[in-house]
Structures are given as C-alpha cells and as structure tokens.
Scaffold this motif. Structure first.
Motif, PDB file in Angstrom:
ATOM      1  N   THR A 192       0.854  -1.184   0.000  1.00  0.00           N
ATOM      2  CA  THR A 192       0.000   0.000   0.000  1.00  0.00           C
ATOM      3  C   THR A 192       0.892   1.236   0.000  1.00  0.00           C
ATOM      4  N   SER A 193       0.292   2.406  -0.180  1.00  0.00           N
ATOM      5  CA  SER A 193       1.081   3.636  -0.188  1.00  0.00           C
ATOM      6  C   SER A 193       1.764   3.864   1.157  1.00  0.00           C
ATOM      7  N   SER A 194       1.060   3.583   2.249  1.00  0.00           N
ATOM      8  CA  SER A 194       1.662   3.783   3.573  1.00  0.00           C
ATOM      9  C   SER A 194       2.796   2.793   3.816  1.00  0.00           C
ATOM     10  N   GLU A 195       2.661   1.583   3.292  1.00  0.00           N
ATOM     11  CA  GLU A 195       3.728   0.590   3.444  1.00  0.00           C
ATOM     12  C   GLU A 195       4.963   0.993   2.647  1.00  0.00           C
ATOM     13  N   VAL A 196       4.750   1.586   1.480  1.00  0.00           N
ATOM     14  CA  VAL A 196       5.876   2.090   0.692  1.00  0.00           C
ATOM     15  C   VAL A 196       6.589   3.202   1.453  1.00  0.00           C
ATOM     16  N   GLU A 197       5.814   4.110   2.039  1.00  0.00           N
ATOM     17  CA  GLU A 197       6.400   5.212   2.803  1.00  0.00           C
ATOM     18  C   GLU A 197       7.190   4.695   4.001  1.00  0.00           C
ATOM     19  N   GLU A 198       6.627   3.726   4.703  1.00  0.00           N
ATOM     20  CA  GLU A 198       7.313   3.159   5.867  1.00  0.00           C
ATOM     21  C   GLU A 198       8.610   2.468   5.453  1.00  0.00           C
ATOM     22  N   MET A 199       8.585   1.783   4.318  1.00  0.00           N
ATOM     23  CA  MET A 199       9.777   1.106   3.824  1.00  0.00           C
ATOM     24  C   MET A 199      10.876   2.112   3.488  1.00  0.00           C
ATOM     25  N   ILE A 200      10.499   3.196   2.821  1.00  0.00           N
ATOM     26  CA  ILE A 200      11.474   4.226   2.455  1.00  0.00           C
ATOM     27  C   ILE A 200      12.141   4.800   3.703  1.00  0.00           C
ATOM     28  N   LEU A 201      11.334   5.092   4.716  1.00  0.00           N
ATOM     29  CA  LEU A 201      11.878   5.650   5.958  1.00  0.00           C
ATOM     30  C   LEU A 201      12.783   4.641   6.668  1.00  0.00           C
ATOM     31  N   ALA A 202      12.381   3.371   6.663  1.00  0.00           N
ATOM     32  CA  ALA A 202      13.167   2.336   7.338  1.00  0.00           C
ATOM     33  C   ALA A 202      14.510   2.109   6.652  1.00  0.00           C
ATOM     34  N   ASN A 203      14.568   2.344   5.345  1.00  0.00           N
ATOM     35  CA  ASN A 203      15.800   2.102   4.587  1.00  0.00           C
ATOM     36  C   ASN A 203      16.771   3.275   4.608  1.00  0.00           C
ATOM     37  N   ARG A 204      16.365   4.395   5.159  1.00  0.00           N
ATOM     38  CA  ARG A 204      17.231   5.570   5.133  1.00  0.00           C
ATOM     39  C   ARG A 204      18.510   5.349   5.935  1.00  0.00           C
ATOM     40  N   ASP A 205      19.615   5.686   5.303  1.00  0.00           N
ATOM     41  CA  ASP A 205      20.917   5.600   5.960  1.00  0.00           C
ATOM     42  C   ASP A 205      21.165   6.925   6.682  1.00  0.00           C
ATOM     43  N   PRO A 206      21.195   6.925   8.012  1.00  0.00           N
ATOM     44  CA  PRO A 206      21.370   8.186   8.746  1.00  0.00           C
ATOM     45  C   PRO A 206      22.698   8.866   8.461  1.00  0.00           C
ATOM     46  N   LEU A 207      23.665   8.115   7.949  1.00  0.00           N
ATOM     47  CA  LEU A 207      24.974   8.686   7.640  1.00  0.00           C
ATOM     48  C   LEU A 207      25.065   9.188   6.200  1.00  0.00           C
ATOM     49  N   ASP A 208      23.982   9.009   5.443  1.00  0.00           N
ATOM     50  CA  ASP A 208      23.999   9.409   4.034  1.00  0.00           C
ATOM     51  C   ASP A 208      22.699  10.131   3.670  1.00  0.00           C
ATOM     52  N   PRO A 209      22.438  11.285   4.275  1.00  0.00           N
ATOM     53  CA  PRO A 209      21.179  11.995   4.016  1.00  0.00           C
ATOM     54  C   PRO A 209      21.011  12.445   2.568  1.00  0.00           C
ATOM     55  N   ARG A 210      22.106  12.562   1.834  1.00  0.00           N
ATOM     56  CA  ARG A 210      21.999  12.969   0.433  1.00  0.00           C
ATOM     57  C   ARG A 210      21.307  11.904  -0.413  1.00  0.00           C
ATOM     58  N   SER A 211      21.260  10.675   0.098  1.00  0.00           N
ATOM     59  CA  SER A 211      20.631   9.591  -0.668  1.00  0.00           C
ATOM     60  C   SER A 211      19.142   9.448  -0.363  1.00  0.00           C
ATOM     61  N   TRP A 212      18.608  10.235   0.535  1.00  0.00           N
ATOM     62  CA  TRP A 212      17.224  10.053   0.973  1.00  0.00           C
ATOM     63  C   TRP A 212      16.200  10.401  -0.104  1.00  0.00           C
ATOM     64  N   SER A 213      16.491  11.395  -0.920  1.00  0.00           N
ATOM     65  CA  SER A 213      15.483  11.872  -1.871  1.00  0.00           C
ATOM     66  C   SER A 213      15.269  10.914  -3.044  1.00  0.00           C
ATOM     67  N   ALA A 214      16.313  10.202  -3.463  1.00  0.00           N
ATOM     68  CA  ALA A 214      16.191   9.332  -4.636  1.00  0.00           C
ATOM     69  C   ALA A 214      15.127   8.247  -4.460  1.00  0.00           C
ATOM     70  N   PRO A 215      15.115   7.499  -3.338  1.00  0.00           N
ATOM     71  CA  PRO A 215      14.064   6.490  -3.171  1.00  0.00           C
ATOM     72  C   PRO A 215      12.661   7.086  -3.122  1.00  0.00           C
ATOM     73  N   VAL A 216      12.534   8.279  -2.547  1.00  0.00           N
ATOM     74  CA  VAL A 216      11.221   8.933  -2.495  1.00  0.00           C
ATOM     75  C   VAL A 216      10.707   9.181  -3.909  1.00  0.00           C
ATOM     76  N   ASN A 217      11.572   9.719  -4.768  1.00  0.00           N
ATOM     77  CA  ASN A 217      11.174  10.007  -6.145  1.00  0.00           C
ATOM     78  C   ASN A 217      10.907   8.728  -6.930  1.00  0.00           C
ATOM     79  N   GLU A 218      11.794   7.742  -6.773  1.00  0.00           N
ATOM     80  CA  GLU A 218      11.672   6.507  -7.551  1.00  0.00           C
ATOM     81  C   GLU A 218      10.429   5.711  -7.160  1.00  0.00           C
ATOM     82  N   TRP A 219      10.251   5.503  -5.862  1.00  0.00           N
ATOM     83  CA  TRP A 219       9.099   4.726  -5.409  1.00  0.00           C
ATOM     84  C   TRP A 219       7.800   5.508  -5.564  1.00  0.00           C
ATOM     85  N   GLY A 220       7.878   6.831  -5.427  1.00  0.00           N
ATOM     86  CA  GLY A 220       6.682   7.648  -5.620  1.00  0.00           C
ATOM     87  C   GLY A 220       6.148   7.527  -7.033  1.00  0.00           C
ATOM     88  N   LEU A 221       7.053   7.615  -8.015  1.00  0.00           N
ATOM     89  CA  LEU A 221       6.636   7.483  -9.411  1.00  0.00           C
ATOM     90  C   LEU A 221       6.165   6.062  -9.700  1.00  0.00           C
TER      91      LEU A 221
END
Length: 219
Positions: free
Chosen positions: A150-179
C-alpha cells in the motif's frame, strides 16, 4: 510500434527553461557516439534504464529520457524536468573519460556508478538483481497483502531504509518509489509484487507504454 520508434510530438512544442533547452539543443544538434551493448548479459539495472534508450545504441540522451517518461504516462512538464535533473546528475557519473563534452548522456554500461544508498538492496553494487533482498521487501513491509504494497507501506519502507549517515541519498528512493506507485499501483491502491519486480528489470515500463498506447487508441 517498436520501442526504438518512440517519438513524442510534444518535443518540438515545449517551452523549455534555459538549462533544459541547452541539454536538448546540444543533443539534437550534435548527436552522440554509440556504445557497445550486450543485451543478453545486461544486469537488471542496465535493463531498467535501457527502456529509455530509444534507438538501443547503449547511450541515453536527455531527449530519449523525456520521451521515455512521456511513453509510460508522465505529463510533458514532469518528463522535461525529470530528464533535465536525471541527466545533470547521472551524465557526468556514467560518462567515460573519452566521451565528448558536455557529459550529459547516460552510458548504460557504466550505470552502476549511479547506484545510491538508502535503497532496498535488491540490486547489488554492480546493478545485479538480488532475489533474497527483493523477497525481503514484501516479507518486511507487506502487511495488508503478502504480494502487494500500500502507499503507507511504501512510505514506511522508504523511511526504514534511510541511511542516517547518508542523508543525500534520501530523496532518490522517495522520487523513484513515488513514481512507481503512481504509475503501477492498481485501482485499489496496491502495488503488486510482479510490478515491483518489473521495475527492477524495466519490463513494467514496456507494459505501461503498451497500456498508454492502448488507451490513446481507444479515444
């Protein structure tokens, strides 16, 4: 219609911002070299991006990326802006040192250089598909249905996968999975497992293009 014959009539009529205009003018005016491609031995990531290689020469131009986005159902403005940003980011990374300047084209054989963090791990560092990590996507995140998200499960997955040491990589999964969710989820809001699998090797893009072409022919 073959994918290599994909061309959008709106290309010529777009009012492009300065940076995007420069990208498209350079490609249309000067052309580009070709690269050797071994389709049989492509990685999943190479297959994923090769959908956007309209003439199948191993090099993706901004115009081809624009046309690819339009082909799968994105509007012209989104396709234009995405093509510009994608090539500005990935062109320099994937271009060999002897490629002609400016380095705005994406070279499929070097696309693994564009791998980013905060992802699912379903592709390894070389862009090869990792079945075990793919299955983890649904085992860990699919709670309503075992074979869909579901959309909420996708959002939760994106947040769970975020690398706290690499914040520059956070936006790419949001854009890719959102589309991905916007284009490939069903009428009930489920993003099915086979569609997600098709994202990794690009096969779902072909289905989306065929669906869009079918809808247009019915109008």
């Amino acid at each position: 219609m073959m994918l290599s014959q994909r061309r959008s009539p709106v290309v010529a009529s777009l009012q492009l911002p300065p940076v995007t205009t420069l990208l498209f003018i350079w490609v249309l005016s000067w052309g580009h070299a070709t690269a050797d491609t071994d389709i049989a031995n492509m990685t999943a990531l190479q297959k994923h991006v090769s959908f956007f290689d309209g003439n199948k020469d191993g090099i993706i131009t901004p115009t081809e990326t624009f046309e690819g986005f339009v082909a799968i159902g994105c509007d012209a403005a989104y396709s234009r802006d995405s093509a510009s940003s994608v090539h500005a980011a990935l062109g320099p990374i994937t271009s060999p040192v002897d490629a002609p300047l400016p380095h705005i084209n994406i070279h499929i054989d070097l696309i693994h250089r564009a791998m980013h963090g905060s992802d699912t791990g379903a592709l390894d560092a070389k862009g090869r598909f990792v079945p075990r990590k793919f299955e983890e996507i649904f085992r860990k995140n699919a709670k309503v249905r075992p074979d869909a998200l579901t959309s909420s499960e996708v959002e939760e997955m994106i947040l769970a996968n975020r690398d706290p040491l690499d914040p520059r990589s956070w936006s790419a999964p949001v854009n890719e999975w959102g589309l991905t969710y916007k284009l490939a989820s069903d009428k009930d809001g489920f993003l099915h497992k086979d569609s997600v699998r098709g994202i990794y090797d690009g096969s779902v893009f072909v289905k989306l293009e065929e669906k869009r072409r079918s809808l247009r022919s019915e109008v």
